[in-house]
Write a protein that holds these residues in place. Structure first.
Motif, PDB file in Angstrom:
ATOM      1  N   VAL A 110       0.837  -1.206   0.000  1.00 33.91           N
ATOM      2  CA  VAL A 110       0.000   0.000   0.000  1.00 33.91           C
ATOM      3  C   VAL A 110       0.868   1.251   0.000  1.00 33.91           C
ATOM      4  N   ARG A 111       1.909   1.251   0.819  1.00 30.91           N
ATOM      5  CA  ARG A 111       2.795   2.416   0.903  1.00 30.91           C
ATOM      6  C   ARG A 111       3.596   2.615  -0.377  1.00 30.91           C
ATOM      7  N   ALA A 112       3.688   1.535  -1.162  1.00 30.46           N
ATOM      8  CA  ALA A 112       4.356   1.650  -2.460  1.00 30.46           C
ATOM      9  C   ALA A 112       3.375   2.057  -3.560  1.00 30.46           C
ATOM     10  N   GLY A 113       2.095   2.224  -3.149  1.00 35.08           N
ATOM     11  CA  GLY A 113       1.096   2.682  -4.105  1.00 35.08           C
ATOM     12  C   GLY A 113       0.157   1.615  -4.625  1.00 35.08           C
ATOM     13  N   ASN A 114       0.334   0.367  -4.178  1.00 39.26           N
ATOM     14  CA  ASN A 114      -0.517  -0.737  -4.629  1.00 39.26           C
ATOM     15  C   ASN A 114      -1.533  -1.073  -3.538  1.00 39.26           C
ATOM     16  N   LYS A 115      -2.773  -0.628  -3.714  1.00 39.74           N
ATOM     17  CA  LYS A 115      -3.760  -0.680  -2.643  1.00 39.74           C
ATOM     18  C   LYS A 115      -4.851  -1.739  -2.828  1.00 39.74           C
ATOM     19  N   LYS A 116      -4.716  -2.597  -3.846  1.00 37.24           N
ATOM     20  CA  LYS A 116      -5.767  -3.576  -4.120  1.00 37.24           C
ATOM     21  C   LYS A 116      -5.147  -4.954  -4.319  1.00 37.24           C
ATOM     22  N   HIS A 117      -5.482  -5.890  -3.420  1.00 36.21           N
ATOM     23  CA  HIS A 117      -4.842  -7.207  -3.459  1.00 36.21           C
ATOM     24  C   HIS A 117      -5.798  -8.313  -3.010  1.00 36.21           C
ATOM     25  N   VAL A 118      -5.412  -9.547  -3.349  1.00 37.12           N
ATOM     26  CA  VAL A 118      -6.125 -10.748  -2.915  1.00 37.12           C
ATOM     27  C   VAL A 118      -5.302 -11.440  -1.834  1.00 37.12           C
ATOM     28  N   LEU A 119      -5.962 -11.812  -0.737  1.00 35.97           N
ATOM     29  CA  LEU A 119      -5.328 -12.612   0.313  1.00 35.97           C
ATOM     30  C   LEU A 119      -5.931 -14.007   0.255  1.00 35.97           C
ATOM     31  N   ASN A 120      -5.137 -14.978  -0.166  1.00 37.42           N
ATOM     32  CA  ASN A 120      -5.600 -16.357  -0.284  1.00 37.42           C
ATOM     33  C   ASN A 120      -5.020 -17.153   0.878  1.00 37.42           C
ATOM     34  N   ILE A 121      -5.688 -17.073   2.016  1.00 35.19           N
ATOM     35  CA  ILE A 121      -5.205 -17.676   3.263  1.00 35.19           C
ATOM     36  C   ILE A 121      -6.178 -18.769   3.683  1.00 35.19           C
ATOM     37  N   PHE A 122      -5.683 -19.977   3.857  1.00 33.62           N
ATOM     38  CA  PHE A 122      -6.548 -21.115   4.122  1.00 33.62           C
ATOM     39  C   PHE A 122      -7.375 -20.909   5.390  1.00 33.62           C
ATOM     40  N   GLN A 123      -8.556 -21.552   5.394  1.00 34.58           N
ATOM     41  CA  GLN A 123      -9.502 -21.398   6.502  1.00 34.58           C
ATOM     42  C   GLN A 123      -8.854 -21.662   7.861  1.00 34.58           C
ATOM     43  N   ARG A 124      -9.312 -20.861   8.836  1.00 34.38           N
ATOM     44  CA  ARG A 124      -8.898 -20.991  10.221  1.00 34.38           C
ATOM     45  C   ARG A 124      -7.455 -20.555  10.469  1.00 34.38           C
ATOM     46  N   CYS A 125      -6.894 -19.841   9.499  1.00 37.87           N
ATOM     47  CA  CYS A 125      -5.528 -19.356   9.687  1.00 37.87           C
ATOM     48  C   CYS A 125      -5.481 -17.847   9.905  1.00 37.87           C
ATOM     49  N   GLY A 126      -6.648 -17.172   9.774  1.00 33.34           N
ATOM     50  CA  GLY A 126      -6.691 -15.787  10.217  1.00 33.34           C
ATOM     51  C   GLY A 126      -6.885 -14.712   9.181  1.00 33.34           C
ATOM     52  N   ARG A 136     -14.202 -27.904   6.998  1.00 33.06           N
ATOM     53  CA  ARG A 136     -15.095 -27.799   8.157  1.00 33.06           C
ATOM     54  C   ARG A 136     -14.622 -28.652   9.337  1.00 33.06           C
ATOM     55  N   CYS A 137     -13.919 -29.760   9.053  1.00 33.38           N
ATOM     56  CA  CYS A 137     -13.507 -30.628  10.164  1.00 33.38           C
ATOM     57  C   CYS A 137     -12.001 -30.611  10.390  1.00 33.38           C
ATOM     58  N   MET A 138     -11.326 -29.569   9.877  1.00 37.77           N
ATOM     59  CA  MET A 138      -9.868 -29.516  10.013  1.00 37.77           C
ATOM     60  C   MET A 138      -9.404 -28.648  11.176  1.00 37.77           C
ATOM     61  N   MET A 139     -10.335 -28.267  12.052  1.00 40.61           N
ATOM     62  CA  MET A 139      -9.945 -27.546  13.254  1.00 40.61           C
ATOM     63  C   MET A 139      -9.084 -28.461  14.123  1.00 40.61           C
ATOM     64  N   LEU A 140      -7.962 -27.950  14.571  1.00 39.23           N
ATOM     65  CA  LEU A 140      -7.023 -28.771  15.342  1.00 39.23           C
ATOM     66  C   LEU A 140      -7.449 -28.781  16.808  1.00 39.23           C
ATOM     67  N   ASP A 141      -8.395 -29.683  17.130  1.00 40.22           N
ATOM     68  CA  ASP A 141      -8.959 -29.748  18.475  1.00 40.22           C
ATOM     69  C   ASP A 141      -8.036 -30.451  19.469  1.00 40.22           C
ATOM     70  N   TYR A 142      -7.191 -31.321  18.958  1.00 43.48           N
ATOM     71  CA  TYR A 142      -6.274 -32.041  19.835  1.00 43.48           C
ATOM     72  C   TYR A 142      -5.050 -32.450  19.026  1.00 43.48           C
ATOM     73  N   GLU A 143      -3.962 -32.673  19.712  1.00 43.26           N
ATOM     74  CA  GLU A 143      -2.698 -32.983  19.055  1.00 43.26           C
ATOM     75  C   GLU A 143      -2.787 -34.308  18.291  1.00 43.26           C
ATOM     76  N   GLY A 144      -2.276 -34.303  17.070  1.00 39.03           N
ATOM     77  CA  GLY A 144      -2.242 -35.513  16.263  1.00 39.03           C
ATOM     78  C   GLY A 144      -3.527 -35.829  15.527  1.00 39.03           C
ATOM     79  N   LYS A 145      -4.492 -34.915  15.551  1.00 45.28           N
ATOM     80  CA  LYS A 145      -5.780 -35.167  14.897  1.00 45.28           C
ATOM     81  C   LYS A 145      -5.621 -35.270  13.382  1.00 45.28           C
TER      82      LYS A 145
END
Length: 361
Positions: A19-35, A319-328
């Motif tokens: 944005v500070r370089a002048g590019n203010k329009k972008h796509v964020l392709n971040i997998f579910q539950r990662c924020g 939908r079922c990839m929430m890490l509810d417990y270790e090793g799931k």
């Protein structure tokens, strides 16, 4: 600061640098539950945009709650924000917005695209998704947006943010029982009716004619297959002790399972929330709950039908990839007929998944 928070800070910094370089329009392709929602709020705060005129659109009304939860967590109040379903963008596309945030940016129709194109003229644009196919990436590129940040499911698994997964494809021959009617009201099996549609479609293609309507009718046979219904009931019996969410293509299919259901015509609006609260272990949905909703402590997701849309399938699987417990390891079961067309369709749909994690039965 944990790994998820570290990544969100990195993504925020990368966007703000652009944005500070002048590019203010972008796509964020971040997998579910990662924020992707928290990092978007962090970007708005970092750039001093919280008091600007902001429009946020989403394809599924259930997504709205994730924004509310994130704003509450980070103690952020968007006093000038307008939330709208993507289907209602027509009401807002002629207004001038400082910031347009398009949640689940790969999910919009050709009609909605006209309004989205206008909104992309806003000074700042953040298009968000966790599952962007190559086709959708090209579509966004044609509209002037490129992917700035890409974080895949395999990266998220490797970083310990989500559970690993395994996919089993259970193949089911179409039923030979004559429980349907043909065009002349004669009793006919779903297998025979499917073959009849296939025959006519091949003939029309050879004549250079459109087969879309017939393809939709043939697909409804697969979505409402009696053979799949019986197999689905058997699986639910076999997995009776597991917490399972079932995705069906038809309301009728969901309601024939004899378990709580949730869909656009549900009379009991509390079923969805009661399932999330673990009041019962099995629930079937029809064309709802595919995106923007987290279901805690799921053991398995079952798909009785699917589309060519890799993104929609990724949303369901996640939908079922929430890490509810270790090793799931999240377990996904997909019912597929033995018809060549559906097998080919499923292989295309699963093309972005690790083939070593897919077992065909």
């Amino acid at each position: 600061m944990n790994k998820r928070e570290q990544l969100q800070e990195e993504w925020k910094s990368k966007f703000c640098q652009q944005v500070r370089a002048g590019n203010k329009k972008h796509v964020l392709n971040i997998f579910q539950r990662c924020g992707k929602t928290p990092v978007t709020l962090k970007i708005l705060k970092e750039l001093g945009l919280l008091n600007k005129k902001i429009l946020i659109s989403y394809p599924d009304n259930k997504i709205l709650s994730s924004w509310g939860n994130a704003m509450e967590k980070f103690n952020i109040s968007l006093s000038n924000v307008t939330f709208t379903n993507t289907a209602s963008l027509k009401k807002y596309s002629n207004e001038k917005w400082d910031v347009y945030i398009q949640d689940e940016c790969s999910d919009f129709s050709e009609e909605e695209e006209k309004h989205i194109k206008k909104l992309y003229e806003s000074e700042y644009v953040l298009a968000l998704s966790g599952t962007i196919s190559k086709e959708s990436e090209e579509r966004l590129r044609a509209l002037g947006l490129r992917i700035l940040i890409k974080y895949s499911n395999e990266e998220a698994i490797g970083d310990g943010l989500i559970a690993d997964y395994s996919i089993e494809v259970v193949t089911v021959p179409l039923s030979e029982i004559k429980n349907l009617k043909d065009s002349k009201k004669r009793n006919i099996s779903e297998k025979k009716k499917y073959d009849n549609y296939s025959y006519v479609m091949t003939k029309l293609r050879n004549e250079g004619k459109n087969t879309m309507f017939l393809a939709l009718q043939r697909n409804r046979i697969l979505q409402g297959s009696h053979a799949k219904l019986l197999k689905l009931k058997l699986l639910l019996n076999n997995y009776s002790k597991e917490r399972i969410l079932i995705f069906t293509g038809l309301i009728k299919m969901a309601e024939q399972l004899g378990i709580p259901t949730f869909h656009s015509k549900s009379k009991d609006a509390t079923v969805f929330d009661r399932f999330i609260k673990r009041e019962f272990s099995h629930m079937a949905v029809a064309k709802i709950g595919e995106s923007g909703v987290s279901f805690p402590s799921l053991d398995r997701v079952i798909l009785s039908s699917f589309t060519y849309d890799e993104e929609a399938t990724s949303q369901i699987i996640s939908r079922c990839m929430m890490l509810d417990y270790e090793g799931k390891t999240a377990k996904i079961t997909i019912l597929c007929s033995t018809e060549e067309a559906e097998i080919k369709k499923l292989k295309k749909t699963l093309s972005d998944f690790n083939e070593n994690k897919i077992i065909w039965k």
